[in-house]
Design a protein around this motif. Structure first.
Motif, short mmCIF file in Angstrom:
data_model
loop_
_atom_site.label_atom_id
_atom_site.label_comp_id
_atom_site.label_asym_id
_atom_site.label_seq_id
_atom_site.Cartn_x
_atom_site.Cartn_y
_atom_site.Cartn_z
N SER A 116 0.83 -1.21 0.00
CA SER A 116 0.00 0.00 0.00
C SER A 116 0.86 1.26 0.00
CB SER A 116 -0.93 -0.02 1.22
OG SER A 116 -0.15 0.03 2.40
N GLY A 117 2.15 1.09 -0.20
CA GLY A 117 3.03 2.26 -0.32
C GLY A 117 3.42 2.91 1.00
N GLN A 118 3.12 2.23 2.11
CA GLN A 118 3.45 2.83 3.41
C GLN A 118 4.82 2.41 3.92
OE1 GLN A 118 -0.06 2.83 6.24
NE2 GLN A 118 -0.82 1.55 4.58
N MET A 119 5.47 1.50 3.18
CA MET A 119 6.80 1.08 3.58
C MET A 119 7.69 1.02 2.35
SD MET A 119 7.92 -2.43 5.51
CE MET A 119 8.21 -2.23 7.21
N GLN A 120 8.91 1.54 2.49
CA GLN A 120 9.82 1.55 1.34
C GLN A 120 10.68 0.29 1.32
OE1 GLN A 120 9.45 3.96 -0.96
NE2 GLN A 120 7.78 4.58 0.41
N LEU A 121 11.17 -0.02 0.15
CA LEU A 121 11.90 -1.27 -0.07
C LEU A 121 13.07 -1.54 0.90
CD1 LEU A 121 11.51 -3.64 -2.00
CD2 LEU A 121 13.29 -2.66 -3.44
N PRO A 122 13.92 -0.55 1.20
CA PRO A 122 15.04 -0.85 2.11
C PRO A 122 14.56 -1.35 3.47
CG PRO A 122 15.34 1.30 1.08
CD PRO A 122 13.97 0.83 0.69
N PHE A 123 13.38 -0.90 3.89
CA PHE A 123 12.85 -1.36 5.17
C PHE A 123 12.30 -2.79 5.06
CE2 PHE A 123 12.85 3.24 5.26
CZ PHE A 123 13.51 3.48 6.44
N VAL A 124 11.76 -3.09 3.88
CA VAL A 124 11.30 -4.46 3.65
C VAL A 124 12.50 -5.41 3.73
CG1 VAL A 124 10.14 -6.03 2.04
CG2 VAL A 124 9.44 -3.63 2.15
N LEU A 125 13.60 -4.95 3.16
CA LEU A 125 14.83 -5.74 3.17
C LEU A 125 15.30 -5.98 4.61
CD1 LEU A 125 16.67 -7.04 1.12
CD2 LEU A 125 17.99 -4.94 1.01
N GLN A 126 15.23 -4.93 5.41
CA GLN A 126 15.62 -5.09 6.82
C GLN A 126 14.73 -6.10 7.54
OE1 GLN A 126 15.92 -1.55 9.25
NE2 GLN A 126 17.23 -0.57 7.72
N SER A 127 13.44 -6.01 7.28
CA SER A 127 12.51 -6.97 7.89
C SER A 127 12.87 -8.39 7.46
CB SER A 127 11.07 -6.67 7.46
OG SER A 127 10.69 -5.41 7.93
N ALA A 128 13.18 -8.53 6.16
CA ALA A 128 13.53 -9.85 5.64
C ALA A 128 14.80 -10.37 6.31
CB ALA A 128 13.71 -9.80 4.12
N GLU A 129 15.74 -9.47 6.56
CA GLU A 129 16.99 -9.89 7.21
C GLU A 129 16.73 -10.37 8.64
OE1 GLU A 129 19.91 -10.44 5.95
OE2 GLU A 129 19.11 -9.84 4.01
N VAL A 130 15.88 -9.66 9.36
CA VAL A 130 15.56 -10.08 10.73
C VAL A 130 14.85 -11.44 10.70
CG1 VAL A 130 14.28 -9.51 12.84
CG2 VAL A 130 15.44 -7.70 11.57
N MET A 131 13.96 -11.58 9.73
CA MET A 131 13.24 -12.86 9.58
C MET A 131 14.24 -14.00 9.37
SD MET A 131 10.13 -14.11 9.24
CE MET A 131 9.79 -15.85 9.06
N LYS A 132 15.18 -13.76 8.47
CA LYS A 132 16.16 -14.81 8.15
C LYS A 132 17.04 -15.13 9.35
CE LYS A 132 16.91 -14.71 3.26
NZ LYS A 132 17.96 -14.73 2.26
N THR A 133 17.46 -14.09 10.05
CA THR A 133 18.29 -14.30 11.24
C THR A 133 17.53 -15.12 12.28
OG1 THR A 133 19.26 -12.13 10.84
CG2 THR A 133 19.68 -13.09 12.99
N ALA A 134 16.26 -14.79 12.45
CA ALA A 134 15.45 -15.49 13.45
C ALA A 134 15.29 -16.96 13.07
CB ALA A 134 14.07 -14.82 13.56
N VAL A 135 15.00 -17.20 11.80
CA VAL A 135 14.80 -18.59 11.36
C VAL A 135 16.10 -19.39 11.54
CG1 VAL A 135 14.29 -20.07 9.36
CG2 VAL A 135 12.88 -18.05 9.81
N ALA A 136 17.23 -18.76 11.16
CA ALA A 136 18.52 -19.44 11.32
C ALA A 136 18.81 -19.74 12.78
CB ALA A 136 19.64 -18.58 10.72
N TYR A 137 18.40 -18.83 13.67
CA TYR A 137 18.64 -19.04 15.10
C TYR A 137 17.75 -20.17 15.64
CZ TYR A 137 19.40 -17.95 20.01
OH TYR A 137 19.73 -18.03 21.34
N LEU A 138 16.53 -20.25 15.12
CA LEU A 138 15.59 -21.25 15.64
C LEU A 138 15.85 -22.65 15.08
CD1 LEU A 138 12.33 -19.11 15.42
CD2 LEU A 138 13.48 -19.85 17.52
N GLU A 139 16.39 -22.70 13.88
CA GLU A 139 16.50 -23.99 13.18
C GLU A 139 17.14 -25.10 14.00
OE1 GLU A 139 18.39 -24.99 9.31
OE2 GLU A 139 17.45 -26.79 10.15
#
Ligand code: B1M
Length: 216
Positions: free
Chosen positions: A54-77
């Motif tokens: 909806s245009g309320q978040m810019q791409l670099p922030f999406v990337l940051q969210s994705a990085e946190v997601m990946k870090t979390a999954v790697a930590y939990l695995e």
């Protein structure tokens, strides 16, 4: 904020500091790693998708969210229960050509690997030639393609056409997944034009049950 809400917010805000401590606390409260991923972190990711769409978040922030997601999954695995040791079959997994999204694909990898399958994960932006080469080389039992962009659904259709053209449609059952796909598109449109097996997986668990089905 309560812990559950804080973990969701971490994905939305892309806030990595203190992430591990929160994940440890959630596990100490008795939440399984999979429940943390499915019920909390993916919830946050859904919000990210909505804000971005909806245009309320810019791409670099999406990337940051994705990085946190990946870090979390790697930590939990490493904390996940491993049900089996890879003897149930082998699948080549890839995100299709032109598409960089890999969080879903990597979750599928984790779920299959922890449930008895050997996964050859060849990464993102993979043309069908590379997917078929890997399947050949690793003597795979199945092929899994992931893609999140609408255009990836077209690429998947082209990939199946290429498999049919090369005469390998019956060689590997194909599993397809990703947010832009629909069951109807795969099971009606794609299946009608493909002389082999093609299945739609809504999520990683359906991917697992499909693998169990195609391997029996
Ligand atoms: Co992108 N992105 N993105 N993005 N991104 C989407 C997909 C989008 C829907 C966002 C939006 O507009 N609301 C939109 C696509 C729109 C469209 O095609 N119509 C979009 C866009 C536009 C883009 C760019 C084009 C933006 C730009 O550059 N202007 C660009 C694309 C670049 C490219 O690919 N060439 C881009 C880039 C990115 C980031 C790099 C910033 C990042 C990806 C980081 C990464 O993956 N390493 C990103 C993200 C994070 C998203 C959203 C927000 C979240 C995706 C995600 O990880 N979800 C996404 C919004 C959305 O999906 N609604 C969006 C969590 C993940 C677990 O879900 O992958 O669906 P998912 O996997 C699920 C199921 O689908 C299934 O299992 C999983 C759950 O169990 N599954 C399978 C998936 N694959 C499977 C395979 C199987 C079985 C099941 O068997 C083989």
């Amino acid at each position: 904020l309560p812990l559950d809400e804080r973990l969701r917010r971490r994905i939305v805000d892309g806030e990595r500091n203190g992430l591990e401590a929160d994940l440890d606390a959630a596990m100490a409260e008795g939440r399984s790693p999979l429940s943390i991923i499915n019920d909390l972190l993916l919830d946050g990711m859904r919000v990210v998708g909505e804000l971005f769409g909806s245009g309320q978040m810019q791409l670099p922030f999406v990337l940051q969210s994705a990085e946190v997601m990946k870090t979390a999954v790697a930590y939990l695995e490493p904390h996940m229960e491993k049900a089996d040791d890879g003897g149930k079959g082998r699948i080549v997994l890839a995100t299709v050509k032109g598409d960089v999204h890999d969080i879903g694909k990597n979750l599928v990898d984790i779920i299959l690997s922890n449930n008895g399958y050997e996964v050859v994960n060849i990464g993102i932006k993979q043309p069908i030639s590379a997917i078929l080469d890997a399947a050949e080389q690793h003597r795979a039992d199945a092929i899994g393609m992931s893609g999140l962009l609408v255009k990836s659904t077209v690429v998947m259709k082209e990939n199946l056409a290429e498999m049919a053209e090369r005469g390998v449609a019956q060689r590997w059952p194909v599993l397809l997944g990703g947010a832009a796909l629909t069951r109807a598109y795969v099971e009606d449109d794609l299946r009608a034009a493909f002389p082999g097996q093609v299945h739609y997986a809504r999520d990683a668990f359906e991917g697992l049950s499909l693998m169990d089905r195609v391997m029996t």
